[in-house]
Design an enzyme around this catalytic site. Structure first.
Site, PDB file in Angstrom:
ATOM      1  CG  ASP A 331      34.451  -5.757  31.863  1.00  0.00           C
ATOM      2  OD1 ASP A 331      33.233  -5.963  31.675  1.00  0.00           O
ATOM      3  OD2 ASP A 331      34.943  -5.596  32.994  1.00  0.00           O
ATOM      4  CD  GLU A 332      38.058  -8.033  34.191  1.00  0.00           C
ATOM      5  OE1 GLU A 332      39.187  -7.957  34.676  1.00  0.00           O
ATOM      6  OE2 GLU A 332      37.024  -7.825  34.866  1.00  0.00           O
TER       7      GLU A 332
END
Ligand SMILES: *[C@@H]1O[C@H](CO)[C@@H](O)[C@H](O)[C@H]1NC(C)=O
Ligand SMILES: *[C@@H]1O[C@H](CO)[C@@H](O)[C@H](O)[C@H]1NC(C)=O
Ligand SMILES: *[C@@H]1O[C@H](CO)[C@@H](O)[C@H](O)[C@H]1NC(C)=O
Ligand SMILES: *[C@@H]1O[C@H](CO)[C@@H](O)[C@H](O)[C@H]1NC(C)=O
Ligand SMILES: *[C@@H]1O[C@H](CO)[C@@H](O)[C@H](O)[C@H]1NC(C)=O
Length: 541
Positions: A331-332
């Protein structure tokens, strides 16, 4: 009728003369999460702590022996308050149907060693049923079903001041979803091992079955590795803020005995700042004005040594945790550091992906997935939704973990449609980020969220494995983990276990949730209140 009578007895013996004006009157002896099928009669049996025993009539194993011991403790924890009742008052009551001194545990299949993704959790309970009057039975094909049945049985017992009453009951129960997870974050704050174990107890009492352990992140690396000891030496908050191999095996064992899988997450290539000091060359060097600026970015996908490092580390990790699955994060991922680094630009040019940083991430994730699927344990994996969103090639049996909220960018319902349309399995967390808190009844929205509430065919709905509540750790440590999490997490547990029809009304849930909160408090857990009310055990907190 029944409830009124029971309340009268209990109030007469232990309750106050006047109950005041609590917002909610709790139910008495209702099971949480709601069983799929339950029918109860008007009669009851009496369970006396001094004579009660479980009796094994089917298969046996260590998990069962431990569970019987544990549940006797749980059931009779408050029995020191019981007054002996020489007069045997129940005999005069026409609803009294005898003493329940033995409950048979009938396990049909040999025990499995570890809980797993496809485990069978169905069970049946009979107490003084028409076909077995005067008897108590917990029956299941698998040990995991027996564990769920023991929990439900323990919740049916109601103290009447001198013993426990159990209504004549028949239950046939099974979970709606196979994946009912809870995520803890031990990087932003270290969580004491005793608190993790307490949390596992509460998970079992709510029939959660996956402990997703977000072990490491930017802020600290508390996982103590034998193959790369420098990671925690350089990356943990201090030499005592670590989870040793022994600590991890204790936690995995504690969870195993409760039918809970432990799913470790090692989030890469972003969220890895704490990995850097212990593994030089792992992270991307960020540049400013043509010079390294002293900061680091995500794992450097162009350095081939990094894949050997990950293979060695993940071999150790998957060996320690035993579950077939590992969570790979994803993620991210921030692209700005990659953008600044001339070597990475060079790499991208030679691979014809100049300027397309999603494709660079894809190069990394593809290699990561390749190496994970060739580990000795042949692991499966979960990834956060960005891996799917960025169009990265993932194996057909990947589980995509959806976490972005309603507002970003098209909402989780559209994301669920897209992911399942592409044929991937999925787990939902978007509506169950319990780390977001506010004044008032925030549990209603958890109860209104349903993982099947999206546009899709039956085949798409079949790909929904379940859901997971998350407690991110920026503002959570050992002081507030338990009260901040519970009983709010119980609401998610019921959504994931009970049928959609049984969980479509918060009104019906309220008095049951009040009883459940008091039950957990009675059992010694400092779980927070939900509204103005009282429990008998809250005077001693
Ligand atoms: C760990 O770090 C020390 C110095 O900080 C270094 O000498 C040693 O080689 C490192 N060990 C490994 C296995 O990388
Ligand atoms: C964690 O493990 C270490 C040894 O590896 C041990 O000394 C320590 O007592 C353990 N902590 C707990 C809480 O069990
Ligand atoms: C970039 O590449 C050059 C030569 O290929 C190498 O000497 C240098 O260490 C690399 N720099 C970084 C920050 O990776
Ligand atoms: C990149 O593109 C050029 C020209 O379009 C082509 O000759 C070359 O083979 C490509 N390289 C790779 C690694 O795909
Ligand atoms: C809830 O489920 C019941 C069946 O148990 C059904 O009668 C009712 O219409 C449902 N209500 C909603 C709002 O879906």
């Amino acid at each position: 009728m029944w409830t009124a009578k029971l309340l009268l007895i209990s109030v007469a013996v232990v309750g106050p003369a006047s109950p005041g004006f609590p917002k909610v009157i709790p139910t008495v002896g209702e099971v949480w999460p709601h069983p799929q099928m339950i029918s109860q009669g008007d009669t009851y049996m009496i369970v006396r702590p001094s004579t009660f025993k479980f009796s094994v009539t089917g298969k046996d194993c260590d998990i069962l022996q431990e569970a019987m011991k544990r549940y006797k403790d749980i059931m009779f924890q408050s029995s020191s308050h019981l007054k002996t009742n020489p007069k045997d008052i129940w005999r005069k009551d026409e609803a009294f149907s005898g003493y329940l001194d033995t409950v048979s545990i009938n396990l049909m299949q040999p025990c499995e060693e570890y809980p797993h993704h496809d485990m069978d959790e169905q069970y049946e309970i009979k107490i003084d049923s028409p076909d077995q009057p005067g008897e108590g039975v917990i029956l299941a094909q698998s040990i995991w079903g027996i564990l769920r049945g023991l929990e439900s049985f323990s919740q049916l017992l109601v103290s009447d001041g001198s013993a426990y009453q159990a209504k004549s009951t028949q239950i046939r129960d099974f979970p709606r979803f196979p994946f009912r997870g809870f995520m803890l974050d031990t990087s932003r704050h270290y969580l004491p091992i005793s608190k993790i174990l307490e949390h596992l107890d509460l998970m079992a009492m709510n029939k959660f079955n996956v402990f997703h352990w977000h072990l490491v992140d930017d802020q600290s690396f508390p996982y103590e590795s034998a193959v790369f000891p420098n990671l925690s030496k350089e990356g943990s908050y201090s030499s005592i803020h670590v989870y040793t191999e022994k600590n991890i095996s204790d936690i995995v064992e504690y969870a195993r005995l409760r039918g809970i899988r432990v799913l470790p997450e090692f989030d890469t290539p972003g969220h890895t700042m704490s990995w850097g000091p212990g593994q030089p060359g792992l992270l991307t060097t960020c540049y400013k004005d043509g010079e390294p600026d002293g900061t680091y970015g995500p794992i450097d996908p162009t350095n081939n040594d990094n894949y050997d490092f990950l293979t060695t580390l993940f071999t150790e990790v998957t060996d320690r945790f035993h579950d077939h699955y590992i969570h790979l994060g994803g993620d991210e991922v921030s692209f700005s550091c990659w953008q600044s680094n001339p070597n990475i630009s060079e790499f991208m040019k030679t691979h014809n992906i100049s300027g397309e940083y999603e494709k660079l991430e894809s190069v990394y994730i593809t290699k990561l997935i390749e190496l994970v699927s060739h580990l000795p344990n042949k692991n499966g994996y979960l990834v956060w939704q960005e891996v799917f969103d960025n169009g990265i090639q993932i194996a057909a049996d990947t589980i995509v973990h959806i976490w972005k909220s309603e507002t970003v960018p098209a909402g989780w319902k559209k994301e669920m449609s897209k992911v399942t349309q592409a044929g991937y399995k999925t787990v939902l967390s978007s509506c169950w980020y319990l780390n977001y808190i506010r004044y008032g009844d925030d549990w209603y929205k958890y109860y209104h969220c349903d993982p099947h509430d999206f546009e899709g065919t039956d085949a798409q709905k079949q790909l929904v494995m379940g859901g997971e509540a998350c407690m991110w750790g920026e503002y959570v440590d050992g002081t507030n983990l338990i009260p901040r999490t519970w009983p709010r997490a119980s609401v998610v547990a019921e959504k994931l276990w009970s049928s959609a029809a049984q969980t479509n009304s918060t009104e019906k849930a309220v008095p049951r949730l009040e009883e459940h909160r008091c039950r957990l408090l009675d059992r010694g857990f400092r779980v927070e209140p939900l509204w103005p009310s009282f429990c008998m055990s809250d005077v001693d907190l």
